[in-house]
Scaffold this motif. Sequence first.
Motif, PDB file in Angstrom:
ATOM      1  N   LYS A 219      -6.736  -9.595  -2.336  1.00 28.93           N
ATOM      2  CA  LYS A 219      -6.882  -8.157  -1.963  1.00 28.93           C
ATOM      3  C   LYS A 219      -6.073  -7.825  -1.100  1.00 28.93           C
ATOM      4  CE  LYS A 219     -10.979  -5.965   0.193  1.00 28.93           C
ATOM      5  NZ  LYS A 219     -10.245  -5.142   0.849  1.00 28.93           N
ATOM      6  N   ASP A 223      -4.512  -4.091  -1.458  1.00 29.57           N
ATOM      7  CA  ASP A 223      -4.532  -3.026  -0.653  1.00 29.57           C
ATOM      8  C   ASP A 223      -3.129  -2.724   0.036  1.00 29.57           C
ATOM      9  OD1 ASP A 223      -7.178  -3.182  -0.720  1.00 29.57           O
ATOM     10  OD2 ASP A 223      -7.451  -4.207   1.246  1.00 29.57           O
ATOM     11  N   GLU A 224      -2.277  -3.720   0.433  1.00 34.04           N
ATOM     12  CA  GLU A 224      -0.931  -3.190   1.091  1.00 34.04           C
ATOM     13  C   GLU A 224      -0.271  -2.301  -0.094  1.00 34.04           C
ATOM     14  OE1 GLU A 224       0.055  -3.588   3.991  1.00 34.04           O
ATOM     15  OE2 GLU A 224      -1.726  -4.602   4.658  1.00 34.04           O
ATOM     16  N   GLU A 226      -1.370  -0.429  -2.512  1.00 32.29           N
ATOM     17  CA  GLU A 226      -1.917   0.956  -2.725  1.00 32.29           C
ATOM     18  C   GLU A 226      -1.558   1.752  -1.268  1.00 32.29           C
ATOM     19  OE1 GLU A 226      -6.270   2.868  -3.555  1.00 32.29           O
ATOM     20  OE2 GLU A 226      -6.479   0.901  -2.368  1.00 32.29           O
ATOM     21  N   TYR A 227      -1.663   1.140  -0.392  1.00 33.11           N
ATOM     22  CA  TYR A 227      -1.111   1.563   0.838  1.00 33.11           C
ATOM     23  C   TYR A 227       0.135   2.203   0.951  1.00 33.11           C
ATOM     24  CZ  TYR A 227      -0.030   2.848   5.597  1.00 33.11           C
ATOM     25  OH  TYR A 227       0.311   3.654   6.933  1.00 33.11           O
ATOM     26  N   HIS A 230       0.814   5.195  -1.474  1.00 27.78           N
ATOM     27  CA  HIS A 230       0.149   6.549  -0.889  1.00 27.78           C
ATOM     28  C   HIS A 230       1.274   7.214   0.314  1.00 27.78           C
ATOM     29  CE1 HIS A 230      -3.026   5.554  -3.732  1.00 27.78           C
ATOM     30  NE2 HIS A 230      -2.985   6.985  -4.006  1.00 27.78           N
ATOM     31  N   ARG A 231       1.481   6.105   1.064  1.00 29.32           N
ATOM     32  CA  ARG A 231       2.233   6.557   2.309  1.00 29.32           C
ATOM     33  C   ARG A 231       3.758   7.037   1.958  1.00 29.32           C
ATOM     34  NH1 ARG A 231       4.939   8.254   5.044  1.00 29.32           N
ATOM     35  NH2 ARG A 231       5.531   8.020   7.383  1.00 29.32           N
ATOM     36  N   ASN A 233       4.097   8.495  -0.815  1.00 24.76           N
ATOM     37  CA  ASN A 233       4.094   9.738  -1.748  1.00 24.76           C
ATOM     38  C   ASN A 233       4.687   9.018  -3.148  1.00 24.76           C
ATOM     39  OD1 ASN A 233       3.073  11.272   0.194  1.00 24.76           O
ATOM     40  ND2 ASN A 233       4.899  11.805   0.865  1.00 24.76           N
ATOM     41  N   SER A 235       2.482   7.924  -5.640  1.00 19.55           N
ATOM     42  CA  SER A 235       1.454   7.853  -6.623  1.00 19.55           C
ATOM     43  C   SER A 235       1.773   8.188  -8.001  1.00 19.55           C
ATOM     44  CB  SER A 235      -0.085   8.594  -6.042  1.00 19.55           C
ATOM     45  OG  SER A 235       0.444   9.683  -5.547  1.00 19.55           O
ATOM     46  N   LEU A 290       8.875   5.136   9.652  1.00 19.19           N
ATOM     47  CA  LEU A 290       8.515   3.490   9.481  1.00 19.19           C
ATOM     48  C   LEU A 290       8.878   2.903  10.530  1.00 19.19           C
ATOM     49  CD1 LEU A 290       7.700   4.109   5.755  1.00 19.19           C
ATOM     50  CD2 LEU A 290       5.806   3.798   7.451  1.00 19.19           C
TER      51      LEU A 290
ATOM     52  N   ASN B  30       0.452  11.690   5.905  1.00 17.16           N
ATOM     53  CA  ASN B  30       1.486  10.605   6.167  1.00 17.16           C
ATOM     54  C   ASN B  30       1.506   9.850   7.497  1.00 17.16           C
ATOM     55  OD1 ASN B  30       2.325  10.604   3.740  1.00 17.16           O
ATOM     56  ND2 ASN B  30       4.158  11.715   3.796  1.00 17.16           N
ATOM     57  N   CYS B  33      -1.812   8.342   8.405  1.00 16.11           N
ATOM     58  CA  CYS B  33      -1.693   6.856   7.658  1.00 16.11           C
ATOM     59  C   CYS B  33      -0.847   5.966   8.887  1.00 16.11           C
ATOM     60  CB  CYS B  33      -0.939   6.868   6.555  1.00 16.11           C
ATOM     61  SG  CYS B  33      -1.785   7.040   5.162  1.00 16.11           S
ATOM     62  N   ASP B  34       0.190   6.595   9.502  1.00 11.17           N
ATOM     63  CA  ASP B  34       0.806   5.838  10.433  1.00 11.17           C
ATOM     64  C   ASP B  34       0.206   5.200  11.524  1.00 11.17           C
ATOM     65  OD1 ASP B  34       2.913   5.836   8.600  1.00 11.17           O
ATOM     66  OD2 ASP B  34       4.098   7.374   9.687  1.00 11.17           O
ATOM     67  N   ARG B  46      -8.188   3.256   7.193  1.00  6.31           N
ATOM     68  CA  ARG B  46      -6.923   3.057   6.279  1.00  6.31           C
ATOM     69  C   ARG B  46      -7.149   3.749   5.142  1.00  6.31           C
ATOM     70  NH1 ARG B  46      -2.014  -0.959   6.233  1.00  6.31           N
ATOM     71  NH2 ARG B  46      -2.759  -2.171   4.305  1.00  6.31           N
ATOM     72  N   ILE B  50      -5.869   6.820   2.891  1.00  3.77           N
ATOM     73  CA  ILE B  50      -5.320   6.821   1.451  1.00  3.77           C
ATOM     74  C   ILE B  50      -5.795   7.882   0.620  1.00  3.77           C
ATOM     75  CG2 ILE B  50      -5.003   5.359  -0.635  1.00  3.77           C
ATOM     76  CD1 ILE B  50      -4.697   2.908   1.082  1.00  3.77           C
ATOM     77  N   CYS B  53      -4.116  11.185   1.481  1.00  2.00           N
ATOM     78  CA  CYS B  53      -2.869  11.170   0.962  1.00  2.00           C
ATOM     79  C   CYS B  53      -3.113  11.597  -0.500  1.00  2.00           C
ATOM     80  CB  CYS B  53      -2.174   9.946   1.037  1.00  2.00           C
ATOM     81  SG  CYS B  53      -1.477   9.322   2.713  1.00  2.00           S
TER      82      CYS B  53
END
Lengths: 422, 102
Positions: A219, A223-224, A226-227, A230-231, A233, A235, A290, B30, B33-34, B46, B50, B53
């Motif tokens: 899981k 989750d990571e 998917e994150y 989207h983070r 961009n 998708s 980031l 974004n 999210c951070d 979280r 998503i 986003c």
Amino acid sequence: MEALVTEANEVRSFINRDIHEAANKLLKLTNEYSSDLQLKKRALKVNWDLTRIEEENQSSDHLQNEIQDILNNILGKLETQPDDITDYRTRFEATRQFFIQHSHDKEKVFCGKGLSYQYGENDFALQPYDIDLYLGEITAVVGENSSGKSTLIKIIAGEHLAKSGELHYPLFTQSNGKHIDWRDVKENIAYIPQTLQPWAGKVKDYLHFSLAIKGIKGKQNVDEVEYIIHRLNLSEFQDKACHELSGGACMRVELARALIWKPKLLILDEPLANLDINAQAIFLRDLEQLASSHKNPVSVLITSQHLFEMENISHRTIFLKKNTTESASIGEVTYNGLTQDFGKNRQCNTFELSCKNSAEELRAVLLRHQINDFSNHGHYYLIKSGLNIDARALIKILSEANMEVSYFRDTSESTRTLFENI
Amino acid sequence: MAAANTSDILEREREILDLFKSQDITLSANRLCDFVTDFCTNSDWRKECIVYCNRAATIKEAEKRRKLSFKEFMDEVTSLLYDMMDLLESIKNELLNLCQAA
């Protein structure tokens, strides 16, 4: 709550002379003193409406009334529920102090002393240099072609073995500088080479796989992925294969692959080389945001020929210069320090400009102001002036002389001045 | 130049608020999210980020393909930003409570 009353009065004082500033201050005030979400949304809407009515040339009278009304609401609550507002504000300030106190000093990720490299007996040699890298910071390696930028980062990435010097990775492994457990080190380093290797399958599968080989499965893996998709961009690209993506998208996928398992050190070799201006801006913005994450800060080491972009995002800069002698060519570090400190002790100011006027006309204008260091570099002129003439003064001189300037850049505090022919 | 000290939570909140103000839905989502990743342990938030986003990407795509009128587009943007503001407020309240408890 005297502070609230003072700030509210300040907002009021701006309503008639600068409504934008009033709206801006109102948003800040509602955020810091009110727990009423509806008031905050109204303050936000005032800011949006201001932009719109300005574009449509409408009157802002009703917005002045709205600002007054929001202020009255907050101040009205101060009269009826003073303890609530005081309590909210106290907690707000306590939270701020809590996080300031719990901010940690930047940890050192890498420390290199006297590192050097030699390709062959008479081939290129990188002269000894010292380097420190810190969590949450971006270090840019810039300089001339064939000056050893990639060599430098490959030593730190463990791709090349330094000819001399000591390497320490204090966060990853205990070492005496000579014998390093590269398994420990490489488990914490993400390296994105200049030439990207194509991957098999879809972007999403590639990221799942990259995370799985780092031991993150199930899981958490889902989750990571998917994150990060989207983070960053990504998708719209997640079901595409490598050959279906542009250079910019590929580089962002590589950034996602590198960051998904939260390395401590990220090394990038010329990531901007094939990106257009928009893709560069997006890539650098994501990288900067980031890297400076509070929870998972990353130290970033990046090589690039894009000096201005690098200087904008980097905390530290390393400039490499190539010297060619009869017997060999060598690369030397000529600047290694904080980006913001570069040019502080300069002897002159340096500017680049292009204009529609002739070189003679430009020279005549500059000479009238005792600026005589002027050279033609083809597409632009390079001007060096005394420290008493800064960018603002030079623009004023050019403007007063009716010069038609089409490009202007103040390079006084840029490593661009280290290039030999400049 | 990146901020030297990024740990001040309320500065980050203000940055997001400024993005809301400028109606930049992609960057707002974004940075939210951070924010959640950095300061929260609640995994539902979280997931919510998503979703935001995704909504931002869908709105941008629809605008690019001219599938929305200007009014529809602005309604979508406003609705998304308000939803994100709700989440931001929830996070902030929880953090205020956590700090008080600490």
